[in-house]
Design a protein around this motif. Sequence first.
Motif, mmCIF file in Angstrom:
data_model
loop_
_atom_site.group_PDB
_atom_site.id
_atom_site.type_symbol
_atom_site.label_atom_id
_atom_site.label_comp_id
_atom_site.label_asym_id
_atom_site.label_seq_id
_atom_site.Cartn_x
_atom_site.Cartn_y
_atom_site.Cartn_z
ATOM 1 N N THR A 71 15.859 -1.300 0.162
ATOM 2 C CA THR A 71 15.146 -2.110 -0.944
ATOM 3 C C THR A 71 15.649 -3.520 -0.394
ATOM 4 N N THR A 119 13.783 4.996 -7.785
ATOM 5 C CA THR A 119 14.169 4.395 -6.329
ATOM 6 C C THR A 119 15.640 5.017 -6.027
ATOM 7 N N ASN A 165 12.456 -4.464 -5.789
ATOM 8 C CA ASN A 165 12.911 -2.861 -6.055
ATOM 9 C C ASN A 165 12.039 -2.095 -5.151
ATOM 10 N N LEU A 166 11.061 -2.644 -4.170
ATOM 11 C CA LEU A 166 10.522 -1.963 -3.104
ATOM 12 C C LEU A 166 11.120 -2.271 -1.852
ATOM 13 N N ASN A 167 10.876 -1.052 -0.990
ATOM 14 C CA ASN A 167 11.797 -1.186 0.360
ATOM 15 C C ASN A 167 10.941 -2.049 1.143
#
Lengths: 309, 677, 414
Positions: free
Chosen positions: B561, B378, B503-505
């Motif tokens: 994020t 990321t 941790n994902l957008n």
Amino acid sequence: MTAVDLFLQQLINGLSLGAMYSLLALGFTLVYGIMELINFSHFNVFMVGCMIAMLTLQAMGLSGQTVILSGAPLVLTLLAGFAVSMVLCGFIGVGIERFLLRPLRNVKGPAAMITTIGVSYVLFNLVLLTLGSDSKNFPNPLPPVVFPIGGAVLRLREVLIWITAAVLMLALNYFTRYTKLGKAMRATAQDAEAARMMGVEVDRVIMISFFIGSALAGASGMIFGLYYNLAKVDMGFAAGLRAFTAAVLGGIGNVPGAMLGGVLIGLIEALSAQALGSAWSDVVIFSLLVLVLVFRPAGLLGRLAPNKS
Amino acid sequence: MMKALAGSFVSFAGRPLAGMAPERRRALGLVVLAAVLLAFPYIHDNDGDIDSAANAMSYAVLALGLNIVVGFAGLLDLGYAAFFAIGAYYYGIFTSFQVMPLWSGFWDPFAMLGLVEKINQGGPDLVHFTLSFWLALPTAAIVAAFFGILFGAPTLRLRGDYLAIVTLGFGEIVPIVARNVDSVTNGAAGLNGIQAPKLFGQSFGVSATPYYYVGLGLVALLIFVSLRLRDSRIGRAWMAIREDETAASAMGVNLTRFKLMAFAIGAAFAGMTGVFFVAKLQTATPEMFNFAVSSMLLVMVVLGGMGSVWGVVLGAVLLQLLQTWFLPELTGWVHQLGAAIGVPALRRIDFVDSTQLIFGVILVVMMLFRRDGLIPATRKMPALSYAAQHAEVRRGGFVNLDRIPRWSPEPGNALEVRGVTVKFGGLVALNAVDLTVPAGGVVAVIGPNGSGKSTLFNVITGLVQANSGSIQFEGVELLGLAPYQVLERGVARTFQNIRLFPNLNVLENVLIGQHARLRSGPFASVLHTPGNRAEEAAAANWVMDIIGLFGNRLLPRIGQTVSGLSYANRRRVEIARALASRPKILLLDEPTAGMNPAETLELAEQIKSLHALGLTILLIEHKLDVVTRLADHVVVLDHGDRIAEGRPDEVRRNDAVLTAYLGRAARAAVMEDDHAS
Amino acid sequence: MITRRSTFRIATGVASAAILGSRAAHASDQTVKVGINLSFTGADAESAARIANGAILAFEEANAAHAVPGVTFDLVKFDDATATAGQYDPAQAATNARKMVSDKDYVAAIGPQMSGAGKAMSPILSAGNLAIITPSSTNPDITDPKFAAQYRPSGKAIYFRTVATDAFQGPNMANYMADTLKIKSVYILDDSGAYGVGLADAYQRQAEARGIKVLGRDRLDPKAADYSATLTKIKAAAPDALYYGGVGQAGVKLAKQAYEIIPNMIKAGGDGMQTADLLKGAGFPAVDGWYATVASPHVTEDPKTASFRDRYFARFKIYPDDYTVTCYTAAQVIVEAAKKVAATGKPVARDAVRDAIQGVTLPDSLLGPIQFDENGDLKNKIISVFQIRKDDKHPLDDPDSQYKYVGVAPMTQS
């Protein structure tokens, strides 16, 4: 040898192995309980501990199997060996924690575990380059006292290893349960943040648990040396792996669990060597581990942490 | 826009490459990289170094496979080399002279297919297996995938490190079995005569170059597969599992299926590598697959960057070349340096014995100073500009509602909870609770902390098992269903303490909401079949429409994020994620907790506008003004019992409710207050 | 007697020969490289270093004595262990073989330690026609004509050994134990390694053929510490003898624990148990009485053996073990082959060296007469039997004085 004698003898063999695995498993469990970290450097801290103990005894004038002591000199020699290896290993552990793992404390994922793998390589190769990879004759000052039980034989060193393991484990159990520092440790293991807010010096607690865990590895190293009269640079992995398995089997993070797991693995190893052949010991051990974890995902004595939601 | 362009032009005037559009720069970089790699055996004509590179390719493929298990799905696997061994022995046994059953008519059809041949070593005719390398590659993938599922199945319930030790166990067991079943594997002595691949009747022989190209091809293929999987419904599901299993299953991800899929696909990569590796080596011994290999692969993945496809390839190639090429040559180089600058001391240094020490030090230092890996998965997004952060925020209900189709539920009761009891040990969390939500209605559940509200949501969505009772949704029993099945039936929820995938957008988070509505399997996702492309495009449109509802709150932040978002925005993302599954009923667990009065008002309006579109809503809420504003009907829980229900204003005056909420003294105060007003 | 000072002189002599080599008088001056591929790091590092010492000493001596006029030997180490494998790595051995093959300066090679590595190297070396002499890998497959197409596709022998394969040591010892030690029953152990399993298998076949009752066969994990369970099992089975196929890694622990549990049983092993590591690691009294075999005729009271020991000790400050000697001999074979090639006036190149190795005769090496058959194996198949008997007059970790020669293990009569 009758079948009963044979079984009894294998039981003795298994218990002695188990005592050693238990001690080593305690180090894994302590560190894991507090930091949720699989500490692969523990394998080789144990090996270094054995080397230190050997060098200490040699420095005291013991060598090979030739010098046999008894009475006060024996006790003093053994105490010195334990003290030096435990203290030095403890400091190695503290060093690893302070300089290599603390900066990774709040990093998610296996970064810290990878560091311990790296440290393990470093320790292994340092010993390899300085002391060499040949098998070393660990001094054996113990008198060859033997207690026959029917056809089976119980040796002094077996009694010694059981007693030492039991004493260290009981002391640790008492320490974590009843002392202020031990309670702080358990609090940190439960929730480091909350413990910090309640005034626990988390850094210090973690450092101390590393010290204790590594000192126990040093003690295991000394015991290993006395028991097998041997030290070798590659001794860490096989014993370490089984000890780690023992910690998980008993419920990692759980002190009585580590003891139970260690003894069980020792017994399984001895009895499966008798029944199937030692080539299959690891297969039996790991199959059993899988089986136990399928039905008790947190190990025999472990409790599944409630889902923190 | 023009200004920005001009600015970038000025600042990059001296660097023409940097002035290019990022995609074109990337493409150009790939072309250059491919050209260099293809030309490498001709640029550097040393068979040993080419061989090192070919081995590095093997490890790159292994790292890619392990990355799927550990990096994407977050399943810590310490015994990955087992699958490498399975692929290796599969090819080894079926091409070497180890297993040679007696020849019989049974083998004739196989001989016609070229899989076996009849040989005679003095004595009866024997069967010699002659499996083609090119056929072995895909079939080894299948065989290894099968074992991936077999070994993965017992680990499904295990978390983190327990999983690690069990996989480690399997990793130990496989080489031990290979060592002990001598008759099949030739045990420790190693297989003899494993066939080199043939192409157009020409054997690869012992030159490293053809193997290098096959390895390169494998890496390229599996990078492609990894990237396609990562950006598909499957990759998103894996990452959801990695980030938060509970939330993933509540958003429709079938944990069992996707974990096993990760194990299987990861194992398949390793199986193929096994074939390639032993075909090149022409022997296989059990020691080639021990724990050290598994741990080194993990090191490669972490060093490269967990979850980063290019990163793990780089990590594997670098570490492998470091060990097999650079460190061994180091001694020679230092000696040459010593000779060149006339320092004899340098000529006496011998690093060969300390390569592993140096290696360990590099590992430790890397973790201290570059722990996210060489190419982190990321990348940090630049923070929003002041202007973007303070862009005018529209108050009130949702915008662009016209893009969302109306719900038209069947009249009647959507959700019927009957006599549900949940016990945790001795504690009764819910005691024979009844609750009904009419289609198109808004029902609020209130009650003091610990009254069982969230447990009610958990039991409806399958996260908690009920001891008795029944929960029917549109006539279908929900009790006994797994969380993902509950979502598939149209029940979506949010969590009291926000369970996003940190941790994902924003976009990825909301896309996971679409998971249950998409159908593409791994093959469609990799091949980008027309069906898959249509599905993905539709999903992207729908998700953008959902995010668009929140206007400027979320639209400028879709690439950010979520762990960096404000509390209120995270709540919004979670609602968007639930809406993205196009639920028939939305369960909101304290949606306005932690919001200021203006934000609370805004969200209440938004929920109201969803209601206006016909969506059925079940709501847990503490703020009574919100409840009054939204709900048609209120249910009050206390200590697991339903103590009251009715219209909001009725409930507000209910004695039992006030006692439960406020205690007796306070209740008296409130009553007096009410009388006074 | 070579003193420390004279060793130093030899060492500097070697160094100056290497540096000044190009200025020496011979027209055909040439530095040739010999690769030595062993597992210099990881678990087998120590024995690798000791094996390599044999070659280092041999080439230093050859260079100092100008054994081959105009030719200087440059011994280059290749490590076939990787951190990835944690020990020897066949893939890395193959890489090293390719490195040697692609550099024309390499005229011959020594190694590898392990048969698994040998299997990966042999086809490559065969294609490059670079001869390799192994001091320690004993698995018969590589030189077995049955697998010629696999391990020497270009036809000629490429994998030579100065060590006997397992095909003779095990069976001959079975014969010795049946004939001389008169045992009726045996328990067989191996150490999971290619060498140990092969040796134990070969022993077991012949033991059964000779009517010795095999009461059990078990496999030790060389990394495990504890063999007491297995030894207890053997104690209960009560055979006349224990035969162990394997090397010192497990052998040291086995000897030590066997002394505690089955002190009075006859115990025997192959050449893997003829090692200083056993004397040092297990020590007396545990090792007392163990039998070991060595695949060469025993030359009694040979002054050259004593001389070698002294030179070796002076150079490395430790005693050689048997693989040091096989490695020293391997290097001597290469020197001898190069000498033969140089004598014809041709440059010393690998094709000629391979052919010369095939035809080399060393009549009085430390291992007795050395000649290779058409597969690369030693022609000499004499297996000598030794027994460890404590000799206080000599250092207790010196194999030469603690292993007493007791006779020849008879060949199987077919």
